[in-house]
Structures are given as structure tokens and as C-alpha cells.
Design an enzyme around this catalytic site. Structure first.
Site, PDB file in Angstrom:
ATOM      1  N   HIS A 205       1.571  -2.158   5.071  1.00 13.59           N
ATOM      2  CA  HIS A 205       1.419  -1.057   4.114  1.00 13.59           C
ATOM      3  C   HIS A 205       2.483   0.015   4.228  1.00 13.59           C
ATOM      4  O   HIS A 205       2.555   0.909   3.387  1.00 13.59           O
ATOM      5  CB  HIS A 205       0.033  -0.408   4.261  1.00 13.59           C
TER       6      HIS A 205
HETATM    7  C1  UD1 Z   1      -1.216   6.816   4.539  1.00 13.65           C
HETATM    8  C2  UD1 Z   1      -0.434   7.505   5.645  1.00 13.65           C
HETATM    9  C3  UD1 Z   1      -0.076   6.501   6.718  1.00 13.65           C
HETATM   10  C4  UD1 Z   1      -1.299   5.759   7.204  1.00 13.65           C
HETATM   11  C5  UD1 Z   1      -2.022   5.141   6.019  1.00 13.65           C
HETATM   12  C6  UD1 Z   1      -3.285   4.450   6.453  1.00 13.65           C
HETATM   13  C7  UD1 Z   1       1.014   9.351   4.927  1.00 13.65           C
HETATM   14  C8  UD1 Z   1       2.404   9.768   4.651  1.00 13.65           C
HETATM   15  N1  UD1 Z   1       0.830   8.048   5.141  1.00 13.65           N
HETATM   16  O1  UD1 Z   1      -0.354   5.849   3.945  1.00 13.65           O
HETATM   17  O2  UD1 Z   1       0.495   7.201   7.812  1.00 13.65           O
HETATM   18  O3  UD1 Z   1      -0.897   4.760   8.107  1.00 13.65           O
HETATM   19  O4  UD1 Z   1      -2.352   6.179   5.096  1.00 13.65           O
HETATM   20  O5  UD1 Z   1      -3.805   3.635   5.439  1.00 13.65           O
HETATM   21  O6  UD1 Z   1       0.127  10.175   4.956  1.00 13.65           O
HETATM   22  N2  UD1 Z   1      -3.835   4.342  -2.985  1.00 13.65           N
HETATM   23  C9  UD1 Z   1      -4.910   3.820  -3.652  1.00 13.65           C
HETATM   24  N3  UD1 Z   1      -6.163   4.187  -3.258  1.00 13.65           N
HETATM   25  C10 UD1 Z   1      -6.395   5.049  -2.246  1.00 13.65           C
HETATM   26  C11 UD1 Z   1      -5.279   5.589  -1.572  1.00 13.65           C
HETATM   27  C12 UD1 Z   1      -4.012   5.219  -1.949  1.00 13.65           C
HETATM   28  O7  UD1 Z   1      -4.758   3.046  -4.582  1.00 13.65           O
HETATM   29  O8  UD1 Z   1      -7.560   5.331  -1.928  1.00 13.65           O
HETATM   30  C13 UD1 Z   1      -2.480   3.915  -3.375  1.00 13.65           C
HETATM   31  C14 UD1 Z   1      -1.791   4.849  -4.345  1.00 13.65           C
HETATM   32  O9  UD1 Z   1      -0.999   4.070  -5.172  1.00 13.65           O
HETATM   33  C15 UD1 Z   1      -0.921   5.680  -3.435  1.00 13.65           C
HETATM   34  C16 UD1 Z   1      -0.523   4.680  -2.363  1.00 13.65           C
HETATM   35  O10 UD1 Z   1      -1.675   3.851  -2.201  1.00 13.65           O
HETATM   36  O11 UD1 Z   1       0.180   6.244  -4.086  1.00 13.65           O
HETATM   37  C17 UD1 Z   1      -0.133   5.296  -1.066  1.00 13.65           C
HETATM   38  O12 UD1 Z   1      -1.191   6.142  -0.572  1.00 13.65           O
HETATM   39  P1  UD1 Z   1      -0.825   7.351   0.414  1.00 13.65           P
HETATM   40  O13 UD1 Z   1      -2.067   8.045   0.828  1.00 13.65           O
HETATM   41  O14 UD1 Z   1       0.278   8.180  -0.155  1.00 13.65           O
HETATM   42  O15 UD1 Z   1      -0.182   6.639   1.659  1.00 13.65           O
HETATM   43  P2  UD1 Z   1      -0.636   5.340   2.464  1.00 13.65           P
HETATM   44  O16 UD1 Z   1       0.342   4.278   2.195  1.00 13.65           O
HETATM   45  O17 UD1 Z   1      -2.081   5.047   2.285  1.00 13.65           O
END
Ligand code: UD1
Length: 356
Positions: A205
Site C-alpha cells: 500500500h
Molecule cells: C496511511 C498512512 C500510512 C499507513 C496507512 C495504513 C499517511 C501519510 N499514511 O496510508 O502511514 O501505513 O495509512 O493503512 O498518513 N482510501 C479509501 N478508504 C479509506 C481510506 C483511504 O478508499 O478508508 C483511499 C483513498 O483513495 C485515499 C487513499 O486510500 O486517497 C490513501 O489513503 P491515505 O489515508 O491518504 O493513506 P494510506 O495509503 O491509507
């Protein structure tokens, strides 16, 4: 004593579980603030349900966005929450955007901030998590370190006086859940119809592996070429990036699957032949369950897993294949991540170091 815990992303809910339990046992007034960084039920609600955590007292509903938009929205919303709560401690967890936002908001309001899982370093300044860790550690008043290596990093940055070695709270929760699922068949293994120890569990991820289409294609091809079924517990981020770039996540040995609830993940890992991941938490969970891990990164914060032979770093398809097929590492009774009682030590330390 009043503690406000700020969480927002999946690994933070796991770390919150033992803290919430120990806070309740010590009759601490514990307020849980969920930023809303993760909002899909499988990335959020299931952790509260399965790990027995009370529903958040405050939910900011911030959702996804670029780093600045997401972090800024949290900052704007947290000022009012902290102002209303006036806690003895704001407790922040790990290295996500929720962590750095809560630390920055609290420190500017002159509220004492404690950072749980302080002192981890990858020394890779391209990682958003590395910015979040460094900034949070330097802002916080109390640094709760999981390992001696983390303590040493903090000392090297001039932060020794604020540091306490408490152990790793993920060990606390993993031990409890491991004992709960022991002896029960893994639901994932039953669903796949495979024999125990004849599949790999994979998660990918991190931005470094998902955001560049060529890199994502390389990692997917490497997993698809492995010698056993590879169950990819696909985070929405990798699903979205793969769809955008036309990269199928089910191909060859690779089977895309929804993320698992925590007990099912522990059971699936225990029943597997190995783990392939870029997650920090899963590297450590694999070690604690004594399942060999191959980490798809150029470095790791959890260096003890590599030093003890239970984890190898792999970048190319050849390195990943060599990692998963390497001989089983030598057994060890080393406990670099503590004794499973870290959360109690966190609550005691917060009580001792309380200034108000
Ligand atoms: C975040 C953390 C990472 C951690 C990970 C655990 C940061 C910078 N990164 O990464 O350190 O290891 O969480 O999982 O804080 N999305 C969904 N549903 C959700 C959440 C996210 O669809 O409930 C999708 C969205 O397209 C979003 C993308 O995932 O833009 C990334 O989510 P984000 O919270 O920005 O970062 P993670 O990759 O989850």
C-alpha cells in the site's frame, strides 16, 4: 488524569486497543478522537468492534485528500476539540498524517503531547511517514519508544531527556489475539480451500510501491510469479492505482482479496507459508508469530526483524522470489518488542510525568 487519544488510520486503531483497555483499568478519563483519515468499514469500524474499543467520542470526518489538504483539515478541526477537552495529555500514535496534525495542533495550544511509537526512523526522506515521525518527535513533550534502537535514534537527535522505553503496544494486542485465534481454522484458508502453509499473505500500500505505474506493475508481476498462491489483502489505495493504470491484481499466483479484520489477518498469517509486505506493522506481526517475512522496501524501521533473520528486504522480482523461498530462519526467543505489557507502562508513565 485525562488523556485525549487521536487516531485516524488502521494501524492506529490496533495500537489504541491496549491503551484504551489499560486506561479503563486505571480509571483514566480517556477521550478518543477519530480524524476520519480511514473511513471504509474494513479499515476502521471492524477494528473498534473486534478489539473491543469504545466508539470514538469525537469523529472529525476528514476523509482523503492530498497530504496538505488532509493534514490541514485535521489541524483546523482539532483546535476546537482540544480547547473543549483541555486534557492532561494528547496522545498521538505512529506516523500518519493524523499523528503529525494532532501533535502540531496540541503543541501550539500548549497542551502536553506524548508520542507513542516514537523514535522509529527509516532515514528515507521521500517517505511521508518519515516526515511525520521526525516532526512529531521534535514537537512532542514525551517520547514513548518501542525499542532500544528507537531510544538510540532519539538520543542521537538530542531528545534523550524526553524519552522513555515502554516497549511495543502492538505486541500486547498481538499476543491476546494470537491466543484467541489459536486452534481455530483461518477463515481465509477455508475460503481459499488451500492447505495450511501453502499460501503467502501479501499487502502492498505504500506510495513508493503504488503510485508509479511501472513500479506497481513490477511488484504485481513479482507476486504473480511466486511459487504458491499469494493472497493480496488489497488496501483501497492499491486497488485505485491498479485500476487507474490497467494493472490486474488477480493474475498468475496473485489473488486480490478485500482487507481482513485483525483476528482474521492474524489467523491467515499464522496459517501461511510467509508474508510479503510493505507494511511496518505486518513485518513485526510476522516476526512475533514466527512467520518468515519478505519486505518490499529498500529499508525498514523494524531492523530487529532483519537482524534476527525473520525478515529480508527485497526490491526486484528475483529478490522477492528468493526471499519467500529462503530456508526457514533459526528459531529465536529474542523479545526486541517487549513483553506484551507496554500499554500499562504507557499509562503509568503518563501519570508520573503529568505536569498539571
Ligand atoms: C496511511 C498512512 C500510512 C499507513 C496507512 C495504513 C499517511 C501519510 N499514511 O496510508 O502511514 O501505513 O495509512 O493503512 O498518513 N482510501 C479509501 N478508504 C479509506 C481510506 C483511504 O478508499 O478508508 C483511499 C483513498 O483513495 C485515499 C487513499 O486510500 O486517497 C490513501 O489513503 P491515505 O489515508 O491518504 O493513506 P494510506 O495509503 O491509507
Amino acid at each position: 488524569m485525562k488523556i485525549v487519544s487521536v487516531v485516524g488510520a488502521r494501524p492506529q486503531f490496533v495500537k489504541l486497543a491496549p491503551i484504551a483497555k489499560e486506561a479503563a483499568a486505571a480509571s483514566v478519563d480517556h477521550v478518543i478522537v477519530h480524524t476520519g483519515q480511514h473511513y471504509d468499514p474494513m479499515l476502521s469500524d471492524v477494528f473498534f468492534d473486534d478489539l473491543g474499543i469504545a466508539a470514538p467520542d469525537v469523529h472529525l470526518g476528514v476523509g482523503s485528500g492530498s497530504h496538505g489538504v488532509q493534514t490541514g483539515a485535521m489541524l483546523a478541526a482539532l483546535d476546537a476539540v482540544f480547547d473543549a477537552q483541555q486534557p492532561d495529555w494528547v496522545l498521538v500514535y505512529g506516523d500518519t498524517n493524523s499523528t503529525v496534525a494532532a501533535a502540531l495542533s496540541a503543541v501550539k495550544m500548549h497542551l502536553p503531547v506524548a508520542h507513542l511509537e516514537a523514535g522509529l526512523r527509516s532515514f528515507n526522506r521521500r517517505m511521508p511517514e518519515e516526515h511525520n515521525r521526525v516532526l512529531t518527535d521534535h514537537a512532542a513533550d514525551l517520547l514513548l519508544a518501542p525499542t532500544q534502537v528507537a531510544v538510540d535514534h532519539l538520543a542521537a537527535e538530542g531528545l534523550a531527556a524526553r524519552t522513555v522505553l515502554v516497549g511495543d503496544v502492538m505486541t500486547d494486542v498481538l499476543h491476546v489475539v494470537r491466543d484467541e485465534v489459536a486452534g481455530r481454522p483461518s477463515p481465509l484458508v477455508a475460503e481459499l480451500g488451500v492447505e495450511p502453509r501453502s499460501h503467502y499473505v501479501a499487502t502492498i500500500h505504500r506510495a513508493e510501491n503504488t503510485d508509479d505505474p511501472a513500479r506497481l506493475a513490477e511488484v504485481v508481476a513479482a507476486l504473480a510469479g511466486l511459487d504458491k498462491p499469494v493472497v493480496l489483502l488489497a488496501h483501497p489505495r492499491v486497488v485505485a492505482k491498479a485500476a487507474a493504470h490497467g494493472i490486474p491484481l488477480t493474475q498468475g499466483s496473485l489473488i486480490a482479496h478485500a482487507p481482513l479484520a485483525y483476528p482474521d489477518l492474524v489467523a491467515a498469517t499464522l496459517a501461511s507459508a510467509g508474508v510479503v509486505t510493505d507494511s511496518g506493522g505486518l513485518q513485526k506481526e510476522a516476526f512475533l508469530l514466527r512467520v518468515p517475512c519478505t519486505t518490499v522496501r529498500t529499508e525498514t524501521e523494524w531492523v530487529e526483524t532483519v537482524d534476527l533473520g525473520w525478515n529480508v528486504l527485497a526490491g526486484t522480482a528475483e529478490e522477492i522470489a528468493a526471499g519467500v523461498t529462503r530456508p526457514r530462519p533459526a528459531d529465536t526467543d529474542a523479545t526486541p518488542y517487549g513483553d506484551g505489557k507496554a500499554a500499562g507502562r504507557v499509562i503509568e508513565t503518563l501519570a508520573e510525568r503529568r505536569t498539571s
